[in-house]
Motif scaffolding. Structure first.
Motif, PDB file in Angstrom:
ATOM      1  N   LEU A  80       0.911  -1.352   0.012  1.00  0.00           N
ATOM      2  CA  LEU A  80       0.003   0.018  -0.056  1.00  0.00           C
ATOM      3  C   LEU A  80       0.786   1.156   0.054  1.00  0.00           C
ATOM      4  O   LEU A  80       1.949   1.184   0.619  1.00  0.00           O
ATOM      5  N   ALA A  81       0.343   2.203  -0.809  1.00  0.00           N
ATOM      6  CA  ALA A  81       1.153   3.528  -0.720  1.00  0.00           C
ATOM      7  C   ALA A  81       1.015   4.025   0.760  1.00  0.00           C
ATOM      8  O   ALA A  81      -0.067   3.972   1.154  1.00  0.00           O
ATOM      9  N   GLN A  82       1.829   5.322   1.061  1.00  0.00           N
ATOM     10  CA  GLN A  82       1.696   5.798   2.379  1.00  0.00           C
ATOM     11  C   GLN A  82       0.512   6.447   2.354  1.00  0.00           C
ATOM     12  O   GLN A  82      -0.094   6.363   3.512  1.00  0.00           O
ATOM     13  N   ARG A  83       0.042   7.126   1.469  1.00  0.00           N
ATOM     14  CA  ARG A  83      -1.135   7.843   1.378  1.00  0.00           C
ATOM     15  C   ARG A  83      -2.516   7.219   1.693  1.00  0.00           C
ATOM     16  O   ARG A  83      -3.216   7.394   2.207  1.00  0.00           O
ATOM     17  N   GLU A  84      -2.201   5.809   1.378  1.00  0.00           N
ATOM     18  CA  GLU A  84      -3.428   4.799   1.433  1.00  0.00           C
ATOM     19  C   GLU A  84      -3.536   4.412   2.721  1.00  0.00           C
ATOM     20  O   GLU A  84      -4.459   4.202   3.268  1.00  0.00           O
ATOM     21  N   ARG A  85      -2.217   4.324   3.346  1.00  0.00           N
ATOM     22  CA  ARG A  85      -2.312   4.037   5.106  1.00  0.00           C
ATOM     23  C   ARG A  85      -2.772   5.126   5.773  1.00  0.00           C
ATOM     24  O   ARG A  85      -3.201   4.839   6.663  1.00  0.00           O
ATOM     25  N   VAL A  86      -2.471   6.344   5.166  1.00  0.00           N
ATOM     26  CA  VAL A  86      -2.776   7.451   6.045  1.00  0.00           C
ATOM     27  C   VAL A  86      -4.333   7.495   6.056  1.00  0.00           C
ATOM     28  O   VAL A  86      -5.108   7.593   6.838  1.00  0.00           O
ATOM     29  N   GLY A  87      -4.873   7.174   4.870  1.00  0.00           N
ATOM     30  CA  GLY A  87      -6.439   7.386   4.409  1.00  0.00           C
ATOM     31  C   GLY A  87      -7.033   6.230   5.170  1.00  0.00           C
ATOM     32  O   GLY A  87      -7.851   6.501   5.831  1.00  0.00           O
ATOM     33  N   TRP A  88      -6.655   5.204   5.406  1.00  0.00           N
ATOM     34  CA  TRP A  88      -7.018   4.019   6.100  1.00  0.00           C
ATOM     35  C   TRP A  88      -7.297   4.368   7.704  1.00  0.00           C
ATOM     36  O   TRP A  88      -8.162   4.438   8.101  1.00  0.00           O
ATOM     37  N   VAL A  89      -6.025   5.136   8.188  1.00  0.00           N
ATOM     38  CA  VAL A  89      -6.328   5.498   9.724  1.00  0.00           C
ATOM     39  C   VAL A  89      -7.305   6.808   9.937  1.00  0.00           C
ATOM     40  O   VAL A  89      -8.110   6.614  10.939  1.00  0.00           O
ATOM     41  N   LEU A  90      -7.318   7.516   8.684  1.00  0.00           N
ATOM     42  CA  LEU A  90      -8.116   8.742   9.139  1.00  0.00           C
ATOM     43  C   LEU A  90      -9.652   8.236   8.975  1.00  0.00           C
ATOM     44  O   LEU A  90     -10.559   8.715   9.758  1.00  0.00           O
ATOM     45  N   VAL A  91     -10.041   7.387   8.069  1.00  0.00           N
ATOM     46  CA  VAL A  91     -11.450   6.892   8.105  1.00  0.00           C
ATOM     47  C   VAL A  91     -11.878   6.178   9.175  1.00  0.00           C
ATOM     48  O   VAL A  91     -13.026   6.144   9.572  1.00  0.00           O
ATOM     49  N   THR A  92     -10.707   5.107   9.500  1.00  0.00           N
ATOM     50  CA  THR A  92     -11.018   4.620  10.758  1.00  0.00           C
ATOM     51  C   THR A  92     -11.369   5.360  11.907  1.00  0.00           C
ATOM     52  O   THR A  92     -12.307   5.035  12.867  1.00  0.00           O
ATOM     53  N   LEU A  93     -10.613   6.445  12.107  1.00  0.00           N
ATOM     54  CA  LEU A  93     -10.892   7.310  13.326  1.00  0.00           C
ATOM     55  C   LEU A  93     -12.097   8.036  13.040  1.00  0.00           C
ATOM     56  O   LEU A  93     -12.826   8.441  14.136  1.00  0.00           O
ATOM     57  N   ALA A  94     -12.692   8.413  11.818  1.00  0.00           N
ATOM     58  CA  ALA A  94     -13.731   9.114  11.626  1.00  0.00           C
ATOM     59  C   ALA A  94     -14.792   8.341  12.075  1.00  0.00           C
ATOM     60  O   ALA A  94     -16.139   8.648  12.758  1.00  0.00           O
ATOM     61  N   ALA A  95     -14.954   7.023  11.789  1.00  0.00           N
ATOM     62  CA  ALA A  95     -16.143   6.072  12.167  1.00  0.00           C
ATOM     63  C   ALA A  95     -15.848   5.846  13.441  1.00  0.00           C
ATOM     64  O   ALA A  95     -17.159   5.588  14.286  1.00  0.00           O
ATOM     65  N   VAL A  96     -14.785   5.806  14.108  1.00  0.00           N
ATOM     66  CA  VAL A  96     -14.693   5.534  15.608  1.00  0.00           C
ATOM     67  C   VAL A  96     -15.362   6.866  16.279  1.00  0.00           C
ATOM     68  O   VAL A  96     -15.871   6.603  17.515  1.00  0.00           O
ATOM     69  N   LEU A  97     -15.076   7.804  15.941  1.00  0.00           N
ATOM     70  CA  LEU A  97     -15.587   9.220  16.519  1.00  0.00           C
ATOM     71  C   LEU A  97     -17.148   9.320  15.944  1.00  0.00           C
ATOM     72  O   LEU A  97     -17.722  10.047  17.098  1.00  0.00           O
ATOM     73  N   LEU A  98     -17.568   8.902  15.214  1.00  0.00           N
ATOM     74  CA  LEU A  98     -19.094   9.253  15.151  1.00  0.00           C
ATOM     75  C   LEU A  98     -19.806   8.623  15.817  1.00  0.00           C
ATOM     76  O   LEU A  98     -20.772   9.273  16.450  1.00  0.00           O
ATOM     77  N   VAL A  99     -19.753   7.488  16.099  1.00  0.00           N
ATOM     78  CA  VAL A  99     -20.440   6.840  17.063  1.00  0.00           C
ATOM     79  C   VAL A  99     -20.798   7.240  18.427  1.00  0.00           C
ATOM     80  O   VAL A  99     -21.750   7.475  19.020  1.00  0.00           O
ATOM     81  N   PRO A 100     -19.825   7.573  18.986  1.00  0.00           N
ATOM     82  CA  PRO A 100     -19.844   8.367  20.590  1.00  0.00           C
ATOM     83  C   PRO A 100     -20.501   9.798  20.336  1.00  0.00           C
ATOM     84  O   PRO A 100     -21.311  10.075  21.201  1.00  0.00           O
ATOM     85  N   LEU A 101     -20.312  10.441  19.206  1.00  0.00           N
ATOM     86  CA  LEU A 101     -21.013  11.840  19.051  1.00  0.00           C
ATOM     87  C   LEU A 101     -22.521  11.203  18.964  1.00  0.00           C
ATOM     88  O   LEU A 101     -23.382  12.192  19.453  1.00  0.00           O
ATOM     89  N   LEU A 102     -22.798  10.306  18.300  1.00  0.00           N
ATOM     90  CA  LEU A 102     -24.410  10.053  18.162  1.00  0.00           C
ATOM     91  C   LEU A 102     -24.829   9.664  19.517  1.00  0.00           C
ATOM     92  O   LEU A 102     -25.907   9.920  20.017  1.00  0.00           O
ATOM     93  N   LYS A 103     -24.031   8.921  20.396  1.00  0.00           N
ATOM     94  CA  LYS A 103     -24.549   8.495  21.499  1.00  0.00           C
ATOM     95  C   LYS A 103     -24.835   9.710  22.760  1.00  0.00           C
ATOM     96  O   LYS A 103     -25.521   9.546  23.540  1.00  0.00           O
ATOM     97  N   ARG A 104     -24.027  10.634  22.293  1.00  0.00           N
ATOM     98  CA  ARG A 104     -23.977  11.777  23.436  1.00  0.00           C
ATOM     99  C   ARG A 104     -25.436  12.405  23.378  1.00  0.00           C
ATOM    100  O   ARG A 104     -25.893  13.105  24.355  1.00  0.00           O
ATOM    101  N   VAL A 105     -26.180  12.301  22.066  1.00  0.00           N
ATOM    102  CA  VAL A 105     -27.433  13.080  21.864  1.00  0.00           C
ATOM    103  C   VAL A 105     -28.745  12.019  22.094  1.00  0.00           C
ATOM    104  O   VAL A 105     -29.660  12.443  21.520  1.00  0.00           O
ATOM    105  N   SER A 106     -28.089  10.713  22.195  1.00  0.00           N
ATOM    106  CA  SER A 106     -29.350   9.579  22.092  1.00  0.00           C
ATOM    107  C   SER A 106     -30.025   9.635  23.636  1.00  0.00           C
ATOM    108  O   SER A 106     -29.357   9.612  24.845  1.00  0.00           O
ATOM    109  N   LEU A 107     -31.174   9.620  23.652  1.00  0.00           N
ATOM    110  CA  LEU A 107     -32.249   9.572  24.811  1.00  0.00           C
ATOM    111  C   LEU A 107     -32.486   8.131  25.054  1.00  0.00           C
ATOM    112  O   LEU A 107     -33.031   7.815  26.201  1.00  0.00           O
ATOM    113  N   THR A 108     -31.808   7.159  24.301  1.00  0.00           N
ATOM    114  CA  THR A 108     -32.091   5.934  24.633  1.00  0.00           C
ATOM    115  C   THR A 108     -31.374   5.083  25.457  1.00  0.00           C
ATOM    116  O   THR A 108     -30.131   5.315  25.556  1.00  0.00           O
ATOM    117  N   SER A 109     -32.136   4.624  26.539  1.00  0.00           N
ATOM    118  CA  SER A 109     -31.099   3.690  27.526  1.00  0.00           C
ATOM    119  C   SER A 109     -30.639   2.342  27.198  1.00  0.00           C
ATOM    120  O   SER A 109     -31.534   1.751  26.240  1.00  0.00           O
TER     121      SER A 109
END
Length: 222
Positions: A80-109
């Motif tokens: 893999l090119a280095q830019r591909e490896r960087v993109g892999w990390v960035l997209v993974t982090l974006a997915a990891v961060l999205l879920v906690p953001l959604l949880k913060r505004v969720s009223l579901t117990s």
């Protein structure tokens, strides 16, 4: 062609998830594992220790390996090119961060907060926005499952380099995510749909990341 197929899978999964919610299947499944005294598997070694705490450490280990691999990749990812490896990390982090953001505004117990399982909340669908259930909320979607499904990003990075490694990575991520979700289900920590929606959100983030990547690399297959 790949983008249309990926979007088709995303749309089909959305319809299935909506059908699951409309059928009220979440509560029916959770009742298999809960009782008025709670969830017998809530604090067991394999669900709480191995699958929850151990799974968290596994996710961190894989993420740190990917970050380190930007400069010194594992042999399997050396092509893999280095830019591909960087993109892999960035997209993974974006997915990891999205879920906690959604949880913060969720009223579901969580299921273990329901009155019928020894808590104080009443069941309310997570799609009844703005309607509280009398519990602490912040349980939708599943953050633990995101520790696996965020790595769906690897499928999109590996696919242009060969379908076999990409499919193996996809199968591994789906397997681990399913195990994480099953452990949280029997513990009473999440409904089945919480895990399924986490997978859907992570897949959507990965598709968005791939689209942005292709804007900068028009030579890549679509």
């Amino acid at each position: 062609m790949s983008r249309r197929r990926d979007l088709g899978w995303l749309a089909a999964a959305l319809l299935l998830l909506i059908g699951w919610d409309l059928a009220g299947a979440d509560l029916a499944v959770v009742r298999w594992f809960g009782s008025p005294t709670g969830f017998a598997w809530r604090a067991s070694w394999w669900t709480s220790g191995l699958m929850h705490e151990g799974g968290r450490w596994l996710a961190w280990a894989v993420l740190l390996t990917l970050v380190a691999g930007i400069w010194r990749p594992l042999p399997a990812f050396a092509g893999l090119a280095q830019r591909e490896r960087v993109g892999w990390v960035l997209v993974t982090l974006a997915a990891v961060l999205l879920v906690p953001l959604l949880k913060r505004v969720s009223l579901t117990s969580c299921p273990w907060d329901l009155a019928e399982f020894g808590g104080m909340a009443q069941y309310v669908s997570h799609w009844r926005w703005g309607v509280g259930d009398g519990g602490p909320g912040r349980c939708f979607p599943s953050g633990h499952a995101a520790g696996a499904f965020a790595f769906l990003s690897g499928f999109f990075v590996l696919r242009p380099h060969g379908s076999v490694p990409a499919r193996r990575w996809l199968a591994g991520v789906v397997l681990v995510g399913t195990l994480f979700g099953a452990a949280q289900l029997v513990r009473g920590a999440h409904y089945p749909s919480h895990t399924l929606w986490t997978a859907w959100f992570c897949w959507a983030v990965c598709l968005a990341g791939q689209a942005l990547w292709q804007l900068h690399r028009p030579d890549l297959p679509r």
